[in-house]
Design a protein around this motif. Structure first.
Motif, PDB file in Angstrom:
ATOM      1  N   LEU A  65       0.809  -1.219   0.000  1.00 32.35           N
ATOM      2  CA  LEU A  65       0.000   0.000   0.000  1.00 32.35           C
ATOM      3  C   LEU A  65       0.839   1.264   0.000  1.00 32.35           C
ATOM      4  CD1 LEU A  65      -2.820  -1.137   2.443  1.00 32.35           C
ATOM      5  CD2 LEU A  65      -2.902  -1.021  -0.048  1.00 32.35           C
ATOM      6  N   THR A  66       2.106   1.161   0.348  1.00 34.04           N
ATOM      7  CA  THR A  66       2.980   2.331   0.358  1.00 34.04           C
ATOM      8  C   THR A  66       3.449   2.704  -1.041  1.00 34.04           C
ATOM      9  OG1 THR A  66       3.740   1.720   2.566  1.00 34.04           O
ATOM     10  CG2 THR A  66       5.088   3.302   1.350  1.00 34.04           C
ATOM     11  N   ASN A  67       3.906   1.712  -1.804  1.00 31.05           N
ATOM     12  CA  ASN A  67       4.453   2.028  -3.129  1.00 31.05           C
ATOM     13  C   ASN A  67       3.549   1.621  -4.293  1.00 31.05           C
ATOM     14  OD1 ASN A  67       4.855  -0.760  -3.475  1.00 31.05           O
ATOM     15  ND2 ASN A  67       7.020  -0.646  -2.945  1.00 31.05           N
ATOM     16  N   GLY A  68       2.469   0.894  -4.033  1.00 33.62           N
ATOM     17  CA  GLY A  68       1.515   0.526  -5.069  1.00 33.62           C
ATOM     18  C   GLY A  68       1.841  -0.739  -5.836  1.00 33.62           C
ATOM     19  N   ASN A  69       2.981  -1.369  -5.567  1.00 31.43           N
ATOM     20  CA  ASN A  69       3.317  -2.612  -6.258  1.00 31.43           C
ATOM     21  C   ASN A  69       2.296  -3.685  -5.907  1.00 31.43           C
ATOM     22  OD1 ASN A  69       5.563  -1.261  -7.152  1.00 31.43           O
ATOM     23  ND2 ASN A  69       6.985  -2.307  -5.783  1.00 31.43           N
ATOM     24  N   ALA A  70       1.897  -4.472  -6.911  1.00 39.94           N
ATOM     25  CA  ALA A  70       0.863  -5.480  -6.678  1.00 39.94           C
ATOM     26  C   ALA A  70       1.064  -6.688  -7.572  1.00 39.94           C
ATOM     27  CB  ALA A  70      -0.523  -4.888  -6.922  1.00 39.94           C
TER      28      ALA A  70
END
Length: 188
Positions: free
Chosen positions: A172-177
């Motif tokens: 949730l901090t950097n958006g990587n998923a």
């Protein structure tokens, strides 16, 4: 004077041919019935916003929404271009089967939502050279959700269907998923 008559005559003939033969459509006719097929696909989508070589990059960000300093990696109004790898398993090093190329916009003011236009192109196996197109709303905070498949190319030409998504991993901090896709396609 003779050249003017020839020019006018040629123009008139050209105009006649254009009107007589220049239809923008053909007569509607019934199609030849073909056997409809159903194909189920299962793969993982790796969306990486932060890395030395990211697969998703910000191409426009909001300046008028008052949310410029939002801590979200994709605040409302952000537009990103993607070239995300598709793999057989959730591990980024698992067998790569294609790429998801397109864009998404952060379109939810109060609930984090993306509106996605993405072409899922397959580069190996039975569906090498084939793709499906998704254009749909993606409410990313819901662990399970569905997107509309609106078309395709190659073996999936004229496809329609649904992609069921399950968030496998998200930072949730950097958006990587990493997102698991289970896709049901109807095609000819």
């Amino acid at each position: 004077m003779g050249n003017k008559i020839v020019t006018i005559g040629f123009f008139s003939l050209n105009l006649f041919i254009t009107f007589a033969l220049g239809e923008y459509y053909s007569k509607t006719r019934p199609s030849t019935p073909k056997q409809e097929m159903v194909t189920n696909l299962h793969f993982f989508f790796h969306d990486t916003l932060t890395a030395s070589n990211p697969s998703a990059v910000l191409i426009a960000k909001p300046t008028l929404t008052g949310r410029d300093n939002n801590s979200s990696p994709t605040p409302f109004g952000s537009l990103l271009a993607i070239d995300d790898p598709l793999t057989v398993g959730p591990d980024p090093n698992s067998e790569k089967i294609g790429n998801a190329r397109g864009m998404y916009v952060s379109s939810g003011q109060h609930v984090p939502t993306l509106t996605m236009y993405v072409d899922f192109g397959f580069t190996s196996g039975e569906f090498n050279g084939t793709s499906i197109s998704v254009f749909s709303r993606n409410p990313i905070t819901e662990k399970k959700r569905e997107l509309a498949v609106v078309g395709g190319r190659g073996r999936f030409r004229m496809a329609r269907g649904v992609a069921l998504l399950n968030t496998y991993f998200v930072n949730l901090t950097n958006g990587n998923a990493i997102v698991e896709y289970n896709v049901t396609l109807y095609h000819y």
